[in-house]
Design a protein around this motif. Structure first.
Motif, mmCIF file in Angstrom:
data_model
loop_
_atom_site.group_PDB
_atom_site.id
_atom_site.type_symbol
_atom_site.label_atom_id
_atom_site.label_comp_id
_atom_site.label_asym_id
_atom_site.label_seq_id
_atom_site.Cartn_x
_atom_site.Cartn_y
_atom_site.Cartn_z
ATOM 1 N N VAL A 79 9.867 10.793 -9.049
ATOM 2 C CA VAL A 79 8.886 11.310 -7.737
ATOM 3 C C VAL A 79 7.276 11.408 -9.077
ATOM 4 O O VAL A 79 7.348 10.452 -9.812
ATOM 5 N N SER A 80 6.230 11.053 -7.430
ATOM 6 C CA SER A 80 5.157 10.953 -7.737
ATOM 7 C C SER A 80 4.820 12.379 -7.960
ATOM 8 O O SER A 80 5.165 13.190 -6.852
ATOM 9 N N VAL A 81 4.503 13.196 -8.853
ATOM 10 C CA VAL A 81 4.200 15.211 -9.164
ATOM 11 C C VAL A 81 2.750 15.261 -8.213
ATOM 12 O O VAL A 81 1.995 14.958 -8.774
ATOM 13 N N LEU A 82 3.053 15.268 -6.736
ATOM 14 C CA LEU A 82 1.706 15.620 -6.130
ATOM 15 C C LEU A 82 0.551 16.551 -6.283
ATOM 16 O O LEU A 82 -0.266 16.705 -6.314
ATOM 17 N N SER A 83 1.705 17.155 -6.794
ATOM 18 C CA SER A 83 1.256 19.064 -7.536
ATOM 19 C C SER A 83 -0.036 18.409 -8.377
ATOM 20 O O SER A 83 -0.768 19.492 -8.150
ATOM 21 N N SER A 84 0.003 17.572 -9.576
ATOM 22 C CA SER A 84 -0.972 17.309 -9.972
ATOM 23 C C SER A 84 -1.889 16.816 -9.916
ATOM 24 O O SER A 84 -2.834 15.825 -10.261
ATOM 25 N N SER A 85 -1.970 15.758 -8.207
ATOM 26 C CA SER A 85 -1.936 14.412 -7.947
ATOM 27 C C SER A 85 -3.481 14.933 -6.934
ATOM 28 O O SER A 85 -3.368 15.640 -6.912
ATOM 29 N N ASP A 86 -4.214 13.182 -6.984
ATOM 30 C CA ASP A 86 -5.195 13.621 -6.269
ATOM 31 C C ASP A 86 -4.316 12.326 -4.668
ATOM 32 O O ASP A 86 -4.691 11.939 -4.884
ATOM 33 N N PRO A 87 -3.817 13.308 -3.816
ATOM 34 C CA PRO A 87 -3.119 12.955 -2.897
ATOM 35 C C PRO A 87 -3.940 11.282 -1.952
ATOM 36 O O PRO A 87 -3.533 10.628 -1.484
ATOM 37 N N VAL A 88 -5.501 11.733 -1.973
ATOM 38 C CA VAL A 88 -6.394 10.556 -1.704
ATOM 39 C C VAL A 88 -6.254 9.278 -2.659
ATOM 40 O O VAL A 88 -5.997 8.131 -2.242
ATOM 41 N N LYS A 89 -6.231 9.727 -3.825
ATOM 42 C CA LYS A 89 -6.042 8.250 -4.759
ATOM 43 C C LYS A 89 -4.699 8.150 -5.360
ATOM 44 O O LYS A 89 -3.867 6.428 -4.783
ATOM 45 N N LEU A 90 -3.848 8.695 -4.717
ATOM 46 C CA LEU A 90 -2.224 8.624 -4.399
ATOM 47 C C LEU A 90 -2.120 7.658 -3.483
ATOM 48 O O LEU A 90 -0.740 6.158 -3.645
ATOM 49 N N TYR A 91 -2.683 7.852 -2.434
ATOM 50 C CA TYR A 91 -2.233 6.800 -0.964
ATOM 51 C C TYR A 91 -2.680 5.378 -1.374
ATOM 52 O O TYR A 91 -2.621 4.571 -1.635
#
Length: 343
Positions: A79-91
Motif C-alpha cells: 500500500v501507500s502509507v497514507l498516515s505518514s504521507s501528504d494526501p495532496v502530493k499523493l493524489y
C-alpha cells in the motif's frame, strides 16, 4: 474476478546475511511487471517500506517506470502509507501515473504494518488512527473536487486550492487495505471505497464476519452495489511441481517471517505452520497450478471476491523463480480460474 500480483519489493538475503542491492531488485521488478502484462494478468501492486530488507520506498516511481513497459495491466500501490504521507502530493503523484498510463493507475491507502515511516517523516505513533482517518477524508475529497477548502488537525488547511493534475476522467481508483480491524472495515464501507483484506495467516474463513460488516456498511450508506469491489491479498507462490516449489520456498519464506518476527516478538516460524498454511484450511497458496486454481476459487466462493491478489515475493525468492511463478499464474492458473467462473 480480477487476478493480479502484489509485492513489497523484498530483497534477497544470502546465508551470510548479505542483502541484495536495491538497484538489482528494482530492475528485476520492472522485468517481472512487464511479464505480468504480457501474460494477461489484471493488476499489479507494490508496497511502501523504509527498511533495509525492502527495495521500494516510493511506489509511485516504480509504477511510473512500469507504465512505460506495459500496455494493459492496472498499476497501483499495495500500500501507500497514507498516515505518514501528504494526501495532496499523493493524489498528484498517482494522477500523474494515471495520465502516463492512459488511466491504469490505482492508489491503495493503508495505515502500514511497519512503523518506520512515522519517525522518518515526523509523525507521532500515538496519532496512528487519527492520522489515517483525517488523511483518508482529505484524499477522498480531493478525488471528488478539483478545488477545495479543508481544515484538519495534522495538515495545514486548504483555502480554495486547486489540486492538479487531475486523474484521467477526473477520477482516481482508490482502495483501502485492511487487516482484522472491524472499525477500518466499516469506515471504508461508509465511504464506499473498495477494500483489500490482507489474509496472511490462520484460517481464511475466520475473516468472513469482516466481509459481512463491510458489505452491510456499504449498503447501509446508500452506495451502488453495482460498484461493490472487495479483494483478498494472500501469500502465494507457484511452481510446476507442488512439493518442489514448497521445498524451494519454505526456507526463503521462513527466513523472512523470522526477520520480521524478531522485531515483533514472534516465536520462530515452524515447518508445521507452513504446511498448515498450504492445506485446504490455511492462508498460503503455495503449490502447483491445480492447487492454486482450487484455492483461489475457494476464496471466491467464501467471500464473493471481485479481486484476488497473489503476494508473491515474501523473503525475496530468486528472479528466475519469480518469473516462472508469474508465467504459470498468467498462462495456466488465471485462464482456468476465469473459465471456472463462467460456469
Amino acid at each position: 474476478m480480477e487476478l493480479g500480483i502484489g509485492m513489497f519489493g523484498d530483497l534477497q538475503v544470502n546465508a551470510k546475511g548479505e542483502i541484495q542491492p536495491a538497484k538489482q531488485r528494482l530492475q528485476e521488478i520492472i522485468e517481472e511487471v512487464k511479464l505480468m502484462d504480457e501474460v494477461g494478468l489484471d493488476f499489479y501492486g507494490i508496497g511502501e517500506h523504509h527498511r533495509p530488507d525492502y527495495a521500494v520506498s516510493s511506489p509511485e516511481i516504480v509504477l511510473a517506470a512500469a507504465a512505460t513497459v506495459t500496455k494493459n495491466i492496472k498499476l497501483g500501490s499495495a500500500v501507500s502509507v497514507l498516515s505518514s504521507s501528504d494526501p495532496v502530493k499523493l493524489y498528484q503523484n498517482f494522477a500523474t501515473i494515471d495520465l502516463i498510463s492512459n488511466g491504469r493507475a490505482e492508489l491503495m491507502a493503508g495505515r502500514g504494518s511497519f512503523i518506520e515511516s512515522f519517525p522518518l517523516f515526523g509523525y507521532n505513533l500515538a496519532d496512528y488512527d487519527a492520522l489515517f482517518e483525517e488523511k483518508l477524508d482529505l484524499l477522498v475529497k480531493i478525488n471528488k473536487n478539483e478545488t477545495l477548502s479543508w481544515k484538519g488537525k495534522f495538515r495545514p488547511e486548504l483555502n480554495e486550492q486547486m489540486v492538479l493534475p487531475r486523474a484521467d476522467h477526473n477520477h482516481l481508483n482508490i482502495w483501502v487495505a485492511v487487516g482484522g480491524t472491524p472499525a477500518s472495515v466499516v469506515r471504508a464501507g461508509k465511504l464506499g471505497l473498495p477494500v483489500m483484506f490482507a489474509i496472511i495467516g490462520g484460517n481464511p474463513a475466520q475473516f468472513q464476519p469482516l466481509f459481512e460488516y463491510y458489505k452491510q456498511a456499504y449498503e447501509d450508506h446508500g452506495h451502488d452495489m453495482n460498484n461493490f469491489k472487495v479483494g483478498v491479498h494472500m501469500h502465494s507462490f507457484f511452481g510446476e511441481n507442488s512439493q518442489a516449489v514448497a521445498d524451494y520456498y519454505y526456507p526463503v519464506y521462513a527466513a523472512q517471517m523470522d526477520r520480521i518476527g524478531r522485531s515483533r516478538g514472534w516465536p520462530p516460524f515452524q515447518k508445521g505452520q507452513f504446511d498448515f498454511g498450504r492445506s485446504k484450511h490455511g492462508a498460503l497458496i503455495i503449490g502447483d497450478v491445480n492447487e492454486a486454481v482450487d484455492k483461489i476459487l475457494q476464496m471466491h466462493e467464501l467471500f464473493g471476491l471481485t479481486r484476488f491478489s497473489a503476494h508473491m515475493d515474501v523473503g525475496g525468492p530468486s528472479h528466475e523463480h519469480m518469473m516462472k511463478s508469474i508465467e504459470l499464474y498468467g498462462t495456466q492458473i488465471a485462464p482456468k480460474v476465469r473459465e471456472a467462473l463462467k460456469k
